[in-house]
Design a protein around this motif. Structure first.
Motif, PDB file in Angstrom:
ATOM      1  N   GLY A   1      38.196  56.977  92.172  1.00 39.32           N
ATOM      2  CA  GLY A   1      39.391  57.557  93.137  1.00 39.32           C
ATOM      3  C   GLY A   1      39.175  56.815  94.497  1.00 39.32           C
ATOM      4  O   GLY A   1      40.259  56.656  95.129  1.00 39.32           O
ATOM      5  N   GLY A   2      38.196  56.319  94.734  1.00 42.67           N
ATOM      6  CA  GLY A   2      37.985  56.286  96.457  1.00 42.67           C
ATOM      7  C   GLY A   2      37.823  55.284  96.293  1.00 42.67           C
ATOM      8  O   GLY A   2      38.385  53.978  97.068  1.00 42.67           O
TER       9      GLY A   2
ATOM     10  N   ALA B   1      47.160  59.360 102.539  1.00 48.58           N
ATOM     11  CA  ALA B   1      46.641  58.351 101.517  1.00 48.58           C
ATOM     12  C   ALA B   1      44.482  59.521 101.444  1.00 48.58           C
ATOM     13  O   ALA B   1      44.319  58.616 100.179  1.00 48.58           O
ATOM     14  CB  ALA B   1      45.683  57.411 102.300  1.00 48.58           C
ATOM     15  N   THR B   2      44.539  60.123 102.469  1.00 41.50           N
ATOM     16  CA  THR B   2      42.924  60.935 101.692  1.00 41.50           C
ATOM     17  C   THR B   2      43.434  62.147 101.043  1.00 41.50           C
ATOM     18  O   THR B   2      42.098  62.159 100.260  1.00 41.50           O
ATOM     19  CB  THR B   2      42.061  60.681 102.846  1.00 41.50           C
ATOM     20  OG1 THR B   2      42.952  62.110 103.515  1.00 41.50           O
ATOM     21  CG2 THR B   2      41.720  59.817 103.208  1.00 41.50           C
ATOM     22  N   SER B   3      44.679  62.609 100.650  1.00 43.98           N
ATOM     23  CA  SER B   3      44.450  64.106 100.297  1.00 43.98           C
ATOM     24  C   SER B   3      43.964  64.294  98.712  1.00 43.98           C
ATOM     25  O   SER B   3      43.672  65.061  98.382  1.00 43.98           O
ATOM     26  CB  SER B   3      46.027  64.314 100.240  1.00 43.98           C
ATOM     27  OG  SER B   3      46.478  64.200 101.385  1.00 43.98           O
TER      28      SER B   3
ATOM     29  N   THR C   1      34.208  61.273  99.500  1.00 45.32           N
ATOM     30  CA  THR C   1      34.785  60.022  99.469  1.00 45.32           C
ATOM     31  C   THR C   1      36.247  59.850 101.029  1.00 45.32           C
ATOM     32  O   THR C   1      36.667  58.638 101.138  1.00 45.32           O
ATOM     33  CB  THR C   1      36.007  59.989  98.087  1.00 45.32           C
ATOM     34  OG1 THR C   1      34.391  60.243  97.423  1.00 45.32           O
ATOM     35  CG2 THR C   1      36.684  58.365  98.037  1.00 45.32           C
ATOM     36  N   THR C   2      37.087  61.549 101.184  1.00 44.16           N
ATOM     37  CA  THR C   2      37.766  61.115 102.134  1.00 44.16           C
ATOM     38  C   THR C   2      37.208  60.491 103.476  1.00 44.16           C
ATOM     39  O   THR C   2      37.789  59.588 103.936  1.00 44.16           O
ATOM     40  CB  THR C   2      38.248  62.646 102.873  1.00 44.16           C
ATOM     41  OG1 THR C   2      39.182  62.705 101.582  1.00 44.16           O
ATOM     42  CG2 THR C   2      39.085  62.658 103.544  1.00 44.16           C
ATOM     43  N   ASN C   3      35.937  61.050 103.814  1.00 43.59           N
ATOM     44  CA  ASN C   3      35.191  60.249 104.849  1.00 43.59           C
ATOM     45  C   ASN C   3      34.608  58.849 105.159  1.00 43.59           C
ATOM     46  O   ASN C   3      35.107  58.216 105.949  1.00 43.59           O
ATOM     47  CB  ASN C   3      33.674  61.963 105.447  1.00 43.59           C
ATOM     48  CG  ASN C   3      33.941  62.474 106.129  1.00 43.59           C
ATOM     49  OD1 ASN C   3      34.900  62.673 106.647  1.00 43.59           O
ATOM     50  ND2 ASN C   3      33.488  63.985 105.578  1.00 43.59           N
ATOM     51  N   GLN C   4      34.991  58.486 103.664  1.00 46.46           N
ATOM     52  CA  GLN C   4      34.439  57.131 103.225  1.00 46.46           C
ATOM     53  C   GLN C   4      35.152  56.374 104.175  1.00 46.46           C
ATOM     54  O   GLN C   4      36.107  55.466 104.283  1.00 46.46           O
ATOM     55  CB  GLN C   4      33.803  56.770 102.383  1.00 46.46           C
ATOM     56  CG  GLN C   4      32.583  57.335 101.452  1.00 46.46           C
ATOM     57  CD  GLN C   4      31.929  57.185 100.151  1.00 46.46           C
ATOM     58  OE1 GLN C   4      32.790  57.157  99.390  1.00 46.46           O
ATOM     59  NE2 GLN C   4      30.721  57.421 100.112  1.00 46.46           N
ATOM     60  N   ILE C   5      36.234  56.825 103.136  1.00 46.45           N
ATOM     61  CA  ILE C   5      37.905  55.825 103.377  1.00 46.45           C
ATOM     62  C   ILE C   5      38.326  56.195 104.955  1.00 46.45           C
ATOM     63  O   ILE C   5      38.727  54.770 105.882  1.00 46.45           O
ATOM     64  CB  ILE C   5      38.826  56.552 102.908  1.00 46.45           C
ATOM     65  CG1 ILE C   5      38.907  56.114 100.862  1.00 46.45           C
ATOM     66  CG2 ILE C   5      40.508  55.957 102.979  1.00 46.45           C
ATOM     67  CD1 ILE C   5      38.672  54.812 101.110  1.00 46.45           C
TER      68      ILE C   5
ATOM     69  N   GLU D   1      38.087  63.168 112.724  1.00 49.52           N
ATOM     70  CA  GLU D   1      37.518  61.834 112.658  1.00 49.52           C
ATOM     71  C   GLU D   1      38.378  60.231 112.960  1.00 49.52           C
ATOM     72  O   GLU D   1      36.857  59.940 113.313  1.00 49.52           O
ATOM     73  CB  GLU D   1      37.322  61.596 111.135  1.00 49.52           C
ATOM     74  CG  GLU D   1      36.955  62.993 110.038  1.00 49.52           C
ATOM     75  CD  GLU D   1      35.762  63.437 110.422  1.00 49.52           C
ATOM     76  OE1 GLU D   1      34.632  62.368 111.023  1.00 49.52           O
ATOM     77  OE2 GLU D   1      35.163  64.541 111.374  1.00 49.52           O
ATOM     78  N   ILE D   2      39.029  60.296 113.057  1.00 48.29           N
ATOM     79  CA  ILE D   2      39.102  59.273 113.768  1.00 48.29           C
ATOM     80  C   ILE D   2      40.428  58.423 114.611  1.00 48.29           C
ATOM     81  O   ILE D   2      40.640  57.654 115.128  1.00 48.29           O
ATOM     82  CB  ILE D   2      40.153  57.427 112.091  1.00 48.29           C
ATOM     83  CG1 ILE D   2      40.672  58.528 111.927  1.00 48.29           C
ATOM     84  CG2 ILE D   2      38.537  57.995 111.363  1.00 48.29           C
ATOM     85  CD1 ILE D   2      41.420  57.297 110.755  1.00 48.29           C
ATOM     86  N   ALA D   3      41.554  59.114 114.570  1.00 46.04           N
ATOM     87  CA  ALA D   3      42.769  59.836 115.945  1.00 46.04           C
ATOM     88  C   ALA D   3      42.536  59.521 117.354  1.00 46.04           C
ATOM     89  O   ALA D   3      41.297  60.123 117.878  1.00 46.04           O
ATOM     90  CB  ALA D   3      43.586  60.490 114.664  1.00 46.04           C
TER      91      ALA D   3
END
Length: 359
Positions: free
Chosen positions: A157-158, A181-183, A189-193, A220-222
């Motif tokens: 998936g990732g 996109a990470t749902s 894998t979510t953290n990697q994306i 995490e990123i916003a």
């Protein structure tokens, strides 16, 4: 005056279905600056995806104004009800500068990874050789060079999402819209994306609009956040502002889930130490931001007020280079002592929530 790359003003989206009218987006205004990672968070049905589809007019608003990169895509006049819309050919060209990735990847199963990415360059003016070089560069960027000739069915998936990201970047967009996109991905894998998206933001200067129902992804990123509920923006601000001083109950719920403080409170509240509080004890949550975390306030409570602080749980997040923390504590002392101690904590901008005890 700022010059946002995306300016949505007074956006309304209304759907008419047989005998009922659905207001999916209600008078929403958001401005997104160039280089932002702008998170829009809300539960399913909040109107997030409908709102974000307005950015590139995949969903035309019922009213409002859409300006992207200084170009007016859509404008309605409230007085005359007249609507003006960007020419179709111009819109088609400008959409190439707005990449999109989705929850379900939308890859072509009969094509290889290379062919999936190359498909986005179908109408490109690049020469065949330049297209090949471009695809190779993109696969290297998303760390998939070794999977170039595999098919989607052979990928995790990732990896599929990385292909989708590479494809979305093929036309050198200035904006990337990530719609849940990470749902469909596991936490690792979510953290990697998310790390990849952050890398693209920092290295390419890509403006990212992150649509999600998970505050953890936003955290995490916003750098900026808007919270949606029932088609409306109920709260917005910098990531630090939203996490440090949420004003709406829904926002508080999202944050508690993202920081796991809700689970910690539930688990610790079930412990005998908390269930059997003495009359002179309070079970409290202390929340603090920034420089406050550098001061030995808790240690000073006994010295200054003879109040004992039994710390049962502690958590510190670093948001926008600023520490934001929570403590679950049992405070022991007389009413006057605890009142004086909590007053001093409040003076030092520590938020105090009494979870159990007190009159």
């Amino acid at each position: 005056m700022t010059n946002p790359i995306i300016a949505l003003d007074n956006i309304n989206v209304t759907f008419h279905q047989k005998k009922r009218t659905i207001s999916a987006v209600k008078d929403v205004s958001i401005h997104i600056e160039r280089g932002d990672v702008f998170g829009i968070v809300g539960y399913s049905g909040a109107g997030k995806s409908t709102l974000v589809r307005v950015i590139n007019l995949l969903q035309e608003p019922s009213s409002g104004s859409v300006v992207v990169n200084n170009k007016t895509f859509f404008q309605s006049d409230n007085e005359t009800s007249k609507k003006t819309r960007i020419a179709t050919k111009d819109l088609r060209n400008r959409r190439r500068k707005i990449g999109m990735i989705f929850q379900h990847f939308n890859l072509l199963n009969e094509r290889t990874v290379t062919e999936n990415v190359a498909f986005a360059l179908l109408h490109s003016k690049l020469s065949p050789q330049k297209r090949t070089e471009k695809v190779q560069e993109l696969l290297e960027l998303v760390d998939l060079s070794d999977r170039a000739e595999q098919y989607p069915a052979q990928l995790s998936g990732g990896q599929k999402q990385r292909v989708a990201i590479a494809r979305a970047l093929a036309n050198d967009p200035e904006i990337l819209i990530s719609d849940e996109a990470t749902s469909a991905l596991d936490p690792k894998t979510t953290n990697q994306i998310l790390s990849l998206l952050k890398k693209l933001n920092e290295e390419l200067g890509l403006t990212i609009v992150l649509i999600t129902h998970e505050m953890q992804a936003v955290k995490e990123i916003a750098n900026k956040v808007a919270v949606m509920q029932d088609g409306e923006i109920i709260e917005s601000g910098s990531l630090l502002e939203i996490f440090a001083q949420p004003t709406q109950q829904l926002t508080k719920e999202f944050i508690e889930t993202a920081t796991n403080i809700d689970k910690a409170i539930a688990t610790i509240s079930a412990q005998p130490l908390v269930k059997n509080l003495a009359d002179n004890e309070l079970f409290v949550r202390l929340a603090y931001v920034g420089a406050t975390t550098d001061e030995p306030l808790i240690a000073g409570l006994f010295r200054d007020f003879q109040v004992t602080a039994n710390i049962l749980y502690g958590n510190v997040e670093i948001l926008q280079n600023t520490p934001v923390g929570s403590l679950l504590v049992i405070l022991s002392g007389t009413d006057d002592q605890i009142k004086a101690a909590t007053s001093t904590l409040a003076d030092h901008h520590v938020e105090i929530e009494i979870l159990k005890g007190g009159k």
